[in-house]
Write an enzyme that holds these catalytic residues in place. Structure first.
Site, PDB file in Angstrom:
ATOM      1  N   LYS A 102       0.808  -1.223   0.000  1.00 39.42           N
ATOM      2  CA  LYS A 102       0.000   0.000   0.000  1.00 39.42           C
ATOM      3  C   LYS A 102       0.846   1.280   0.000  1.00 39.42           C
ATOM      4  O   LYS A 102       0.423   2.288  -0.567  1.00 39.42           O
ATOM      5  CB  LYS A 102      -0.971   0.002   1.178  1.00 39.42           C
ATOM      6  CG  LYS A 102      -1.906  -1.214   1.231  1.00 39.42           C
ATOM      7  CD  LYS A 102      -2.624  -1.497  -0.078  1.00 39.42           C
ATOM      8  CE  LYS A 102      -3.284  -2.867  -0.078  1.00 39.42           C
ATOM      9  NZ  LYS A 102      -3.651  -3.331  -1.417  1.00 39.42           N
ATOM     10  N   LYS A 144      -2.170   2.364   9.309  1.00 41.22           N
ATOM     11  CA  LYS A 144      -2.532   1.270   8.407  1.00 41.22           C
ATOM     12  C   LYS A 144      -1.317   0.397   8.108  1.00 41.22           C
ATOM     13  O   LYS A 144      -0.189   0.892   8.075  1.00 41.22           O
ATOM     14  CB  LYS A 144      -3.076   1.816   7.076  1.00 41.22           C
ATOM     15  CG  LYS A 144      -4.343   2.621   7.189  1.00 41.22           C
ATOM     16  CD  LYS A 144      -4.822   3.036   5.807  1.00 41.22           C
ATOM     17  CE  LYS A 144      -6.163   3.763   5.906  1.00 41.22           C
ATOM     18  NZ  LYS A 144      -6.674   4.147   4.563  1.00 41.22           N
ATOM     19  N   GLY A 150      -8.376  -3.738   3.567  1.00 42.13           N
ATOM     20  CA  GLY A 150      -9.505  -4.422   4.178  1.00 42.13           C
ATOM     21  C   GLY A 150      -9.502  -4.418   5.689  1.00 42.13           C
ATOM     22  O   GLY A 150     -10.135  -5.270   6.293  1.00 42.13           O
ATOM     23  N   GLY A 151      -8.801  -3.466   6.313  1.00 44.77           N
ATOM     24  CA  GLY A 151      -9.069  -3.189   7.728  1.00 44.77           C
ATOM     25  C   GLY A 151      -8.148  -3.818   8.750  1.00 44.77           C
ATOM     26  O   GLY A 151      -8.041  -3.326   9.858  1.00 44.77           O
ATOM     27  N   GLU A 186      -2.127   8.128   8.061  1.00 44.39           N
ATOM     28  CA  GLU A 186      -2.890   9.085   7.252  1.00 44.39           C
ATOM     29  C   GLU A 186      -3.780   9.925   8.147  1.00 44.39           C
ATOM     30  O   GLU A 186      -4.166   9.474   9.230  1.00 44.39           O
ATOM     31  CB  GLU A 186      -3.823   8.331   6.276  1.00 44.39           C
ATOM     32  CG  GLU A 186      -3.123   7.663   5.133  1.00 44.39           C
ATOM     33  CD  GLU A 186      -4.091   6.973   4.181  1.00 44.39           C
ATOM     34  OE1 GLU A 186      -5.262   6.771   4.547  1.00 44.39           O
ATOM     35  OE2 GLU A 186      -3.658   6.641   3.071  1.00 44.39           O
ATOM     36  N   LYS A 187      -4.155  11.094   7.672  1.00 52.97           N
ATOM     37  CA  LYS A 187      -5.212  11.844   8.342  1.00 52.97           C
ATOM     38  C   LYS A 187      -6.480  11.001   8.261  1.00 52.97           C
ATOM     39  O   LYS A 187      -6.757  10.375   7.248  1.00 52.97           O
ATOM     40  CB  LYS A 187      -5.414  13.197   7.660  1.00 52.97           C
ATOM     41  CG  LYS A 187      -6.654  13.929   8.105  1.00 52.97           C
ATOM     42  CD  LYS A 187      -6.381  15.385   8.442  1.00 52.97           C
ATOM     43  CE  LYS A 187      -7.584  16.046   9.127  1.00 52.97           C
ATOM     44  NZ  LYS A 187      -7.510  15.971  10.598  1.00 52.97           N
ATOM     45  N   ILE A 189     -10.146  10.457   7.644  1.00 56.31           N
ATOM     46  CA  ILE A 189     -11.255  11.124   6.955  1.00 56.31           C
ATOM     47  C   ILE A 189     -12.551  10.715   7.665  1.00 56.31           C
ATOM     48  O   ILE A 189     -12.873   9.537   7.728  1.00 56.31           O
ATOM     49  CB  ILE A 189     -11.316  10.722   5.465  1.00 56.31           C
ATOM     50  CG1 ILE A 189      -9.954  10.914   4.779  1.00 56.31           C
ATOM     51  CG2 ILE A 189     -12.416  11.486   4.736  1.00 56.31           C
ATOM     52  CD1 ILE A 189      -9.467  12.326   4.676  1.00 56.31           C
ATOM     53  N   GLU A 261      -9.995   2.409  -5.807  1.00 56.06           N
ATOM     54  CA  GLU A 261     -10.862   2.725  -4.664  1.00 56.06           C
ATOM     55  C   GLU A 261     -10.529   4.106  -4.114  1.00 56.06           C
ATOM     56  O   GLU A 261      -9.358   4.427  -3.916  1.00 56.06           O
ATOM     57  CB  GLU A 261     -10.647   1.726  -3.520  1.00 56.06           C
ATOM     58  CG  GLU A 261     -11.119   0.328  -3.801  1.00 56.06           C
ATOM     59  CD  GLU A 261     -10.986  -0.579  -2.564  1.00 56.06           C
ATOM     60  OE1 GLU A 261     -11.453  -1.704  -2.642  1.00 56.06           O
ATOM     61  OE2 GLU A 261     -10.418  -0.156  -1.528  1.00 56.06           O
ATOM     62  N   ARG A 278      -7.914  -7.149  -9.678  1.00 58.41           N
ATOM     63  CA  ARG A 278      -8.692  -8.345 -10.047  1.00 58.41           C
ATOM     64  C   ARG A 278     -10.103  -7.907 -10.461  1.00 58.41           C
ATOM     65  O   ARG A 278     -10.468  -6.738 -10.291  1.00 58.41           O
ATOM     66  CB  ARG A 278      -8.822  -9.263  -8.825  1.00 58.41           C
ATOM     67  CG  ARG A 278      -9.549  -8.570  -7.683  1.00 58.41           C
ATOM     68  CD  ARG A 278      -9.919  -9.450  -6.518  1.00 58.41           C
ATOM     69  NE  ARG A 278     -10.797  -8.752  -5.601  1.00 58.41           N
ATOM     70  CZ  ARG A 278     -10.414  -7.876  -4.677  1.00 58.41           C
ATOM     71  NH1 ARG A 278      -9.148  -7.579  -4.536  1.00 58.41           N
ATOM     72  NH2 ARG A 278     -11.313  -7.282  -3.913  1.00 58.41           N
TER      73      ARG A 278
HETATM   74  C1  MV4 Z   1      -9.550   5.263   6.031  1.00 57.67           C
HETATM   75  C2  MV4 Z   1     -10.677   5.793   6.676  1.00 57.67           C
HETATM   76  C3  MV4 Z   1     -10.633   7.114   7.046  1.00 57.67           C
HETATM   77  N1  MV4 Z   1      -9.532   7.867   6.796  1.00 57.67           N
HETATM   78  N2  MV4 Z   1      -8.489   6.057   5.793  1.00 57.67           N
HETATM   79  C4  MV4 Z   1     -11.041   0.720   5.828  1.00 57.67           C
HETATM   80  C5  MV4 Z   1     -10.530  -0.417   5.008  1.00 57.67           C
HETATM   81  C6  MV4 Z   1      -9.322   0.059   4.340  1.00 57.67           C
HETATM   82  N3  MV4 Z   1      -9.366  -0.323   2.955  1.00 57.67           N
HETATM   83  C7  MV4 Z   1      -9.314   1.543   4.515  1.00 57.67           C
HETATM   84  N4  MV4 Z   1     -10.356   1.869   5.421  1.00 57.67           N
HETATM   85  C8  MV4 Z   1     -10.527   3.149   5.854  1.00 57.67           C
HETATM   86  N5  MV4 Z   1      -9.500   3.995   5.616  1.00 57.67           N
HETATM   87  C9  MV4 Z   1      -8.501   7.314   6.177  1.00 57.67           C
HETATM   88  N6  MV4 Z   1      -7.420   8.066   5.939  1.00 57.67           N
HETATM   89  C10 MV4 Z   1     -11.750   4.954   6.915  1.00 57.67           C
HETATM   90  C11 MV4 Z   1     -11.680   3.617   6.516  1.00 57.67           C
HETATM   91  C12 MV4 Z   1     -12.834   2.822   6.806  1.00 57.67           C
HETATM   92  C13 MV4 Z   1     -13.655   2.334   5.799  1.00 57.67           C
HETATM   93  C14 MV4 Z   1     -13.374   2.562   4.470  1.00 57.67           C
HETATM   94  C15 MV4 Z   1     -14.192   2.077   3.472  1.00 57.67           C
HETATM   95  C16 MV4 Z   1     -15.312   1.357   3.815  1.00 57.67           C
HETATM   96  C17 MV4 Z   1     -15.606   1.096   5.136  1.00 57.67           C
HETATM   97  C18 MV4 Z   1     -14.785   1.582   6.137  1.00 57.67           C
HETATM   98  C19 MV4 Z   1     -15.107   1.316   7.462  1.00 57.67           C
HETATM   99  C20 MV4 Z   1     -14.288   1.794   8.448  1.00 57.67           C
HETATM  100  C21 MV4 Z   1     -13.148   2.534   8.130  1.00 57.67           C
END
Ligand code: MV4
Length: 431
Positions: A102, A144, A150-151, A186-187, A189, A261, A278
């Site tokens: 990432k 992250k 995916g969390g 990251e900040k 959001i 994304e 994919r």
């Molecule tokens: C974030 C975010 C807020 N701010 N990054 C969740 C999975 C991973 N792919 C990235 N994710 C997030 N990244 C920043 N800078 C909030 C999430 C996030 C989220 C993102 C997409 C769909 C569902 C989510 C649920 C919780 C947190």
């Protein structure tokens, strides 16, 4: 089955691979040939590169479609396919690697001038320096895993006093899950929407986008509902996000279909999050909205055809509900077992994807998704109305499914109004 349907339409013969747990699965019967590649555990069958290559060799296969999950984003597998002179239907190993890490993906997007979330700009190696950056960009921040997505290994940090502990847990979780404990920052959001752009790139540097999917309805980073177009989208934002996604695709000379994304905040600022290299589970909403076969496009690109390079815009509104063998009343606990009766909805505006049937046993070894219900209509209201009647028509006896959850969601005022973000399911008492 999804891939084989398109292959049949294109006059391409197919070989299914299956584990002993999937002997009775429909894809085995649909294929022209089928080869058993091992016992149920993923590592012994669907992740066993040696077995899969042996199956390809003995059936004289020209190409492998990796589907989603398992080896679909495994650069080593794509490399081995190339060594065997079998076409991996997807991007090159380098492109998979570039997006799989990432931090590398983010650095690549910065170079491509695609907007990214401000942050540490690389691996955190010095906590003191990272805290200083956090103060500058402002709390809350999110930590992250560079090997993640995916969390997993993610931690939100609300103030400096939480930083040290959050960093240590994120690092430990990442190390344990991915064998790579690299963490970046990251900040954070607030209340973002998850909106992704479907892209396609050919072997000659050509690229186009096929609009967006809104995947904001998630539970614990598992998508439950997706739709195209996004209720949040307008043509100006689509132009900006589409242009950014094409920039990303062209910058890496991406070959194949893929997804860029983005996180989108309430002011319609958007930030690159990750790129999926994919075909995705939710691809049918794009196909129904746009009337465009994405698997056919994958195969044509792999065969060396040029994409036409035009922009595809939504014509219909399409929604997908993922039906899982899980009990929504018991915290979405898996519910494997024998399906006594399986009657899928039919009629105008409905598409069903499933490998299950009456008498089929859902094994506990794999993902719990057993079907996708995709509906489409001229408006979002119409797609929702069709979804409601389709869910009411779906009969599954023998196991618990997420159908009742989806049926309730379709009546929720905030879903109906399109007023939801990724926090929706946490805030609502629907689950
Ligand atoms: C974030 C975010 C807020 N701010 N990054 C969740 C999975 C991973 N792919 C990235 N994710 C997030 N990244 C920043 N800078 C909030 C999430 C996030 C989220 C993102 C997409 C769909 C569902 C989510 C649920 C919780 C947190």
């Amino acid at each position: 089955m999804r891939v084989m349907r398109t292959c049949k339409e294109m006059g391409i013969k197919t070989v299914a691979v299956y584990s002993t747990a999937d002997k009775e699965s429909l894809h085995v019967r649909f294929a022209d040939e089928a080869v058993c590649i091992g016992p149920p555990a993923g590592k012994d069958s669907y992740l066993n590169i040696k077995s899969i290559m042996a199956a390809a060799e003995i059936t004289n296969a020209d190409a492998i479609h990796p589907g989603y999950g398992f080896l679909s984003e495994n650069a080593e597998f794509a490399e081995i396919c190339a060594d065997y002179k079998i076409k991996f239907i997807g991007p090159s190993p380098e492109q998979i690697r570039q997006m799989g890490d990432k931090i590398t993906a983010k650095e690549t997007m910065v170079a491509a001038k695609v907007p990214v979330v401000p942050g540490s700009g690389g691996l955190i190696t010095d906590i003191k320096a990272a805290k200083k950056v956090a103060k500058e960009i402002g709390y809350p921040v999110i930590l992250k895993a560079t090997a993640g997505g995916g969390g997993k290994g993610m931690r939100v940090v609300n103030n400096e006093s939480e930083f040290q502990k959050a960093f240590e847990t994120a690092q430990m979780e990442a190390g344990a899950s991915f064998g790579n404990d690299g963490i970046y920052m990251e900040k954070f959001i607030e209340e973002p929407r998850h909106i992704e752009i479907q892209v396609a790139g050919d072997q000659y540097g050509g690229a186009c986008h096929l609009s967006e999917r809104d995947c904001s309805i998630q539970r614990r980073h598992q998508k439950l509902v997706e739709e195209c177009p996004s209720p949040f989208m307008d043509s100006k934002l689509r132009k900006r996000m589409g242009a950014a996604a094409i920039k990303a695709t062209k910058f890496i000379n991406y070959e194949g279909v893929g997804t860029v994304e983005f996180l989108v905040d309430k002011h319609k600022n958007f930030y690159f999050m990750e790129m999926n290299t994919r075909i995705q589970v939710e691809h049918p909403v794009t196909e129904e909205s746009m009337d465009f076969d994405l698997i056919k496009e994958q195969i044509k690109i792999a065969a060396g055809e040029k994409i036409t390079g035009k922009e595809y815009l939504p014509r219909l509104h399409s929604i997908e509900c993922r039906i899982n063998a899980e009990d929504p009343d018991k915290g979405f606990m898996p519910s494997p077992g024998k399906i006594e009766t399986f009657y899928t909805p039919k009629g105008h505006g409905v598409r069903i994807e499933t490998h299950a049937y009456s008498g089929y046993t859902i094994s506990p070894f794999y993902d719990s998704m057993i079907a996708k219900v995709i509906t489409y209509g001229r408006t979002r209201e119409e797609a929702i109305a069709i979804m409601k009647r389709a869910l009411d028509e779906f009969i599954v006896v023998g196991i618990k499914t997420t159908i009742p959850f989806h049926r309730k969601l379709m009546d929720h005022p905030d879903f109906i109004s399109g007023n939801f973000d990724t926090k929706f399911l946490e805030k609502e008492k629907l689950v």
